[in-house]
Design a protein around this motif. Structure first.
Motif, PDB file in Angstrom:
ATOM      1  N   MET A   7       0.828  -1.206   0.000  1.00  0.00           N
ATOM      2  CA  MET A   7       0.000   0.000   0.000  1.00  0.00           C
ATOM      3  C   MET A   7       0.859   1.251   0.000  1.00  0.00           C
ATOM      4  O   MET A   7       1.945   1.283   0.544  1.00  0.00           O
ATOM      5  N   THR A   8       0.358   2.291  -0.660  1.00  0.00           N
ATOM      6  CA  THR A   8       0.869   3.638  -0.468  1.00  0.00           C
ATOM      7  C   THR A   8      -0.239   4.426   0.221  1.00  0.00           C
ATOM      8  O   THR A   8      -1.412   4.249  -0.093  1.00  0.00           O
ATOM      9  N   TYR A   9       0.131   5.253   1.195  1.00  0.00           N
ATOM     10  CA  TYR A   9      -0.866   6.012   1.925  1.00  0.00           C
ATOM     11  C   TYR A   9      -1.021   7.421   1.376  1.00  0.00           C
ATOM     12  O   TYR A   9      -1.690   8.254   1.974  1.00  0.00           O
ATOM     13  N   ASN A  10      -0.399   7.678   0.223  1.00  0.00           N
ATOM     14  CA  ASN A  10      -0.576   8.957  -0.438  1.00  0.00           C
ATOM     15  C   ASN A  10      -1.960   8.979  -1.088  1.00  0.00           C
ATOM     16  O   ASN A  10      -2.273   8.143  -1.930  1.00  0.00           O
ATOM     17  N   GLU A  11      -2.799   9.928  -0.692  1.00  0.00           N
ATOM     18  CA  GLU A  11      -4.185   9.932  -1.178  1.00  0.00           C
ATOM     19  C   GLU A  11      -4.254  10.145  -2.682  1.00  0.00           C
ATOM     20  O   GLU A  11      -5.150   9.623  -3.349  1.00  0.00           O
ATOM     21  N   ASP A  12      -3.295  10.885  -3.240  1.00  0.00           N
ATOM     22  CA  ASP A  12      -3.278  11.073  -4.688  1.00  0.00           C
ATOM     23  C   ASP A  12      -3.066   9.741  -5.405  1.00  0.00           C
ATOM     24  O   ASP A  12      -3.705   9.462  -6.432  1.00  0.00           O
ATOM     25  N   ASP A  13      -2.162   8.905  -4.863  1.00  0.00           N
ATOM     26  CA  ASP A  13      -1.923   7.596  -5.462  1.00  0.00           C
ATOM     27  C   ASP A  13      -3.153   6.700  -5.343  1.00  0.00           C
ATOM     28  O   ASP A  13      -3.511   5.973  -6.277  1.00  0.00           O
ATOM     29  N   VAL A  14      -3.794   6.748  -4.175  1.00  0.00           N
ATOM     30  CA  VAL A  14      -5.008   5.933  -3.974  1.00  0.00           C
ATOM     31  C   VAL A  14      -6.101   6.367  -4.949  1.00  0.00           C
ATOM     32  O   VAL A  14      -6.758   5.536  -5.582  1.00  0.00           O
ATOM     33  N   CYS A  41       8.827  11.731   6.859  1.00  0.00           N
ATOM     34  CA  CYS A  41       8.083  12.943   7.208  1.00  0.00           C
ATOM     35  C   CYS A  41       8.329  14.046   6.179  1.00  0.00           C
ATOM     36  O   CYS A  41       7.399  14.739   5.762  1.00  0.00           O
ATOM     37  N   CYS A  42       9.569  14.182   5.750  1.00  0.00           N
ATOM     38  CA  CYS A  42       9.910  15.204   4.748  1.00  0.00           C
ATOM     39  C   CYS A  42       9.295  14.877   3.391  1.00  0.00           C
ATOM     40  O   CYS A  42       8.947  15.782   2.616  1.00  0.00           O
ATOM     41  N   ALA A  43       9.154  13.578   3.073  1.00  0.00           N
ATOM     42  CA  ALA A  43       8.598  13.172   1.782  1.00  0.00           C
ATOM     43  C   ALA A  43       7.119  13.497   1.674  1.00  0.00           C
ATOM     44  O   ALA A  43       6.572  13.615   0.568  1.00  0.00           O
ATOM     45  N   ARG A  44       6.413  13.621   2.833  1.00  0.00           N
ATOM     46  CA  ARG A  44       4.990  13.946   2.868  1.00  0.00           C
ATOM     47  C   ARG A  44       4.146  12.927   2.095  1.00  0.00           C
ATOM     48  O   ARG A  44       3.055  13.246   1.616  1.00  0.00           O
ATOM     49  N   ASP A  45       4.643  11.693   1.958  1.00  0.00           N
ATOM     50  CA  ASP A  45       3.884  10.664   1.254  1.00  0.00           C
ATOM     51  C   ASP A  45       3.088   9.853   2.258  1.00  0.00           C
ATOM     52  O   ASP A  45       1.892   9.664   2.133  1.00  0.00           O
ATOM     53  N   TRP A  46       3.787   9.354   3.273  1.00  0.00           N
ATOM     54  CA  TRP A  46       3.107   8.686   4.371  1.00  0.00           C
ATOM     55  C   TRP A  46       2.560   9.756   5.323  1.00  0.00           C
ATOM     56  O   TRP A  46       2.689  10.945   5.070  1.00  0.00           O
ATOM     57  N   SER A  47       1.984   9.342   6.409  1.00  0.00           N
ATOM     58  CA  SER A  47       1.409  10.294   7.359  1.00  0.00           C
ATOM     59  C   SER A  47       2.507  11.136   8.003  1.00  0.00           C
ATOM     60  O   SER A  47       3.305  10.620   8.799  1.00  0.00           O
ATOM     61  N   PRO A  48       2.605  12.412   7.684  1.00  0.00           N
ATOM     62  CA  PRO A  48       3.656  13.251   8.281  1.00  0.00           C
ATOM     63  C   PRO A  48       3.532  13.342   9.800  1.00  0.00           C
ATOM     64  O   PRO A  48       4.540  13.361  10.515  1.00  0.00           O
ATOM     65  N   ALA A  49       2.286  13.414  10.309  1.00  0.00           N
ATOM     66  CA  ALA A  49       2.089  13.552  11.760  1.00  0.00           C
ATOM     67  C   ALA A  49       2.597  12.319  12.500  1.00  0.00           C
ATOM     68  O   ALA A  49       3.300  12.432  13.514  1.00  0.00           O
ATOM     69  N   PHE A  50       2.251  11.127  11.989  1.00  0.00           N
ATOM     70  CA  PHE A  50       2.706   9.900  12.645  1.00  0.00           C
ATOM     71  C   PHE A  50       4.226   9.780  12.591  1.00  0.00           C
ATOM     72  O   PHE A  50       4.877   9.429  13.588  1.00  0.00           O
ATOM     73  N   ALA A  79       6.768   4.328  -4.367  1.00  0.00           N
ATOM     74  CA  ALA A  79       5.964   3.641  -3.348  1.00  0.00           C
ATOM     75  C   ALA A  79       6.796   2.597  -2.611  1.00  0.00           C
ATOM     76  O   ALA A  79       6.728   2.482  -1.382  1.00  0.00           O
ATOM     77  N   MET A  80       7.613   1.842  -3.356  1.00  0.00           N
ATOM     78  CA  MET A  80       8.447   0.818  -2.725  1.00  0.00           C
ATOM     79  C   MET A  80       9.517   1.458  -1.841  1.00  0.00           C
ATOM     80  O   MET A  80       9.802   0.981  -0.735  1.00  0.00           O
ATOM     81  N   LYS A  81      10.082   2.553  -2.308  1.00  0.00           N
ATOM     82  CA  LYS A  81      11.112   3.243  -1.529  1.00  0.00           C
ATOM     83  C   LYS A  81      10.558   3.694  -0.179  1.00  0.00           C
ATOM     84  O   LYS A  81      11.193   3.494   0.870  1.00  0.00           O
TER      85      LYS A  81
END
Length: 531
Positions: A2-9, A285-294, A255-257
């Motif tokens: 899974m990718t948690y980036n909403e744009d990808d979803v 966190c800097c990539a802003r792809d996964w949850s930055p807050a978590f 996504a794999m990275k």
């Protein structure tokens, strides 16, 4: 995967929606109303292949072309994948939408007379649906009440094994679904399933890697299996190889990275290498792809575990801001870290003296059972050192027999936050002891926490996790009926951040109870009264 980036979803959902529309159009055009001559010719041809039913009447078979059948399979598979994506969002709206897609998928799978590849597609879809729905807790399955489907886990495994052995177009996908299922069982309830499924998981992986030795997906699952087998070092190597095997510029590269960065960061935390773990989560966190807050909270937890209090506070203070800025839907962990930081801020971070945020994250991610004994022993020492000042401050004392008793806890003006922190530490201690198979050492602490359960209600997730961990303890002691009773109590705890996640774990544990014929004590008592 899974990718948690909403744009990808959203991009994936759009692609699957387009696939469904195109396949549906193809099926509708192929089945449009025919002229009288075409209809007569078709019926005459079908009569040649007619069969006789039980009343001696001829029943006409209506054959469909391979193209039409494949269009139906593509429609169904699109609905299945959309349902899985929506299910992974872990929110009620996603569950409702996934239920509708599963219902569409079920309706499109009832087909006959198909070639090998088309049949493989149907076996893949039906097998996946059986395994997926059998793995979901009752709280979610109730949302799918309109789905006329009785799940059969054994049938699902049989169909997917057949797909994998067929070496056709869906063979690799069948292997991925099986590996996902085995990984889910082994990592969700390792005390029950880890040993049982390690061998079939390895066999499935070896068979898949013969055809795709450099696949990043199968290397990813090799890393997950190594972690379940408590070889975290080998797991990290396999995750790194998964990233290296992804071609530069390929669709899965980013996504794999990011997925591997999360997994490797978690592995370093499991080895108590907090500095390296923080570096990986800071990168995420800097990539802003996964949850930055978590990810930001994880970085702060790593600082705190290294004794860097001011750095931890500065990092935690940014979590609410990042949580408000993120555009995608908040996950369970997003809600947890935001609430956690707000409580720390309310206490002016004084409660950090009696907290171990890094180990608490490992508990929530169910990481302790996969950690090596040397690291678990270090965790135990850290927890005991943190508990000692709280004990000396008088939350509880020891009587002459060495039993715990209340000592001066003022219920009116008492520090409920400190009590919550102390009970959380005892839960961490029990989880570590269970991972070390020292189950009998957990009973006293866990039962004491359950006696004080009314004092920890402010931390909504804590009590159900205590029930769950106590159930694991009694399972290790051979008292499976007591385990089932405790897990049932955990399910009764509602409206907390991890309600669906803990319900999923308990559902899988209860499935094993059902297989072994273990019923709850209340049912046994009712049965005796009836007799």
């Amino acid at each position: 995967m899974m990718t948690y980036n909403e744009d990808d979803v959203n991009a994936a959902m759009d692609s699957l929606t387009q696939s469904h529309i195109i396949a549906n159009t193809q099926a509708d055009i192929s089945e449009e109303k025919r002229s009288f001559d075409d209809t007569f010719s078709l019926q005459f041809s079908s009569l040649v292949a007619s069969t006789t039913d039980g009343d001696g009447m001829a029943s006409v078979k209506t054959f469909k072309s391979s193209g039409v059948l494949r269009a139906h399979v593509i429609k169904a598979e699109s609905c299945l994948l959309m349902g899985i994506l929506q299910l992974a969002q872990e929110n009620m709206t996603g569950y409702l939408k996934s239920g509708l897609n599963f219902k569409k998928e079920y309706g499109d799978q009832v087909l006959k007379w198909m070639d090998k590849d088309t049949a493989s597609g149907v076996q893949f879809g039906v097998g996946t649906l059986h395994l997926l729905l059998s793995s979901l807790p009752e709280k979610i399955v109730k949302i799918f009440s309109g789905l006329a489907w009785k799940t059969d886990r054994v049938l699902g495994l049989t169909l997917l094994n057949s797909v994998m052995a067929g070496k056709d177009t869906r063979s690799s996908f069948g292997s991925l679904i099986l590996l996902s299922y085995y990984s889910l069982l082994s990592s969700s309830v390792p005390s029950i399933y880890a040993q049982e499924f390690i061998q079939p998981t390895i066999e499935c992986l070896v068979a898949a890697q013969k055809s795709h030795p450099k696949s990043c997906f199968f290397l990813y699952y090799a890393a997950r299996i190594s972690r379940v087998a408590r070889n975290v070092g080998l797991s990290t190597q396999s995750f790194t190889m998964a990233t290296s095997s992804t071609r530069r510029g390929a669709w899965a590269e980013v996504a794999m990275k990011h997925t591997v960065a999360y997994e490797v960061g978690l592995n370093h935390a499991m080895q108590l290498d907090w500095d390296t773990s923080a570096a990986y989560f800071e990168q995420l966190c800097c990539a802003r792809d996964w949850s930055p807050a978590f990810c930001q909270y994880f970085v702060g937890a790593c600082h705190e575990m290294q004794g860097q209090r001011q750095e931890a506070i500065d990092t935690f203070d940014e979590v609410p801001l990042l949580s408000r800025q993120q555009h995608h839907r908040k996950s369970l962990l997003d809600n947890y870290v935001q609430n956690k930081v707000e409580r720390h801020q309310y206490q002016n971070y004084r409660d950090l003296d009696s907290s171990l945020p890094g180990l608490e994250l490992l508990l929530l991610l169910n990481a302790f059972p996969s950690m090596e004994d040397t690291h678990l022993q270090r965790c135990l020492l850290i927890i005991q050192e943190t508990c000692e000042p709280i004990k000396l401050d008088g939350i509880y004392g020891l009587d002459d027999d060495g039993d715990k008793v209340d000592n001066g806890y003022d219920k009116k003006n008492g520090n409920t936050s400190r009590m919550t922190c102390y009970c959380t530490l005892l839960l961490l201690k029990a989880a570590v002891l269970n991972a070390l198979s020292r189950h009998s050492d957990c009973v006293t602490d866990l039962e004491w926490v359950l006696e004080k359960k009314q004092l920890i209600e402010s931390e909504g997730w804590l009590l159900p996790f205590v029930y769950y961990e106590t159930g694991v303890t009694y399972w290790g002691l051979g008292n499976q009926q007591r385990s089932r009773d405790l897990w049932q109590l955990a399910l009764s705890c509602a409206k907390h951040d991890f309600e669906i996640r803990i319900a999923g774990r308990i559902h899988l544990a209860m499935e094993k109870c059902d297989q072994l014929g273990i019923v709850s004590s209340s049912k046994s008592a009712n049965g005796r009264r009836r007799l």
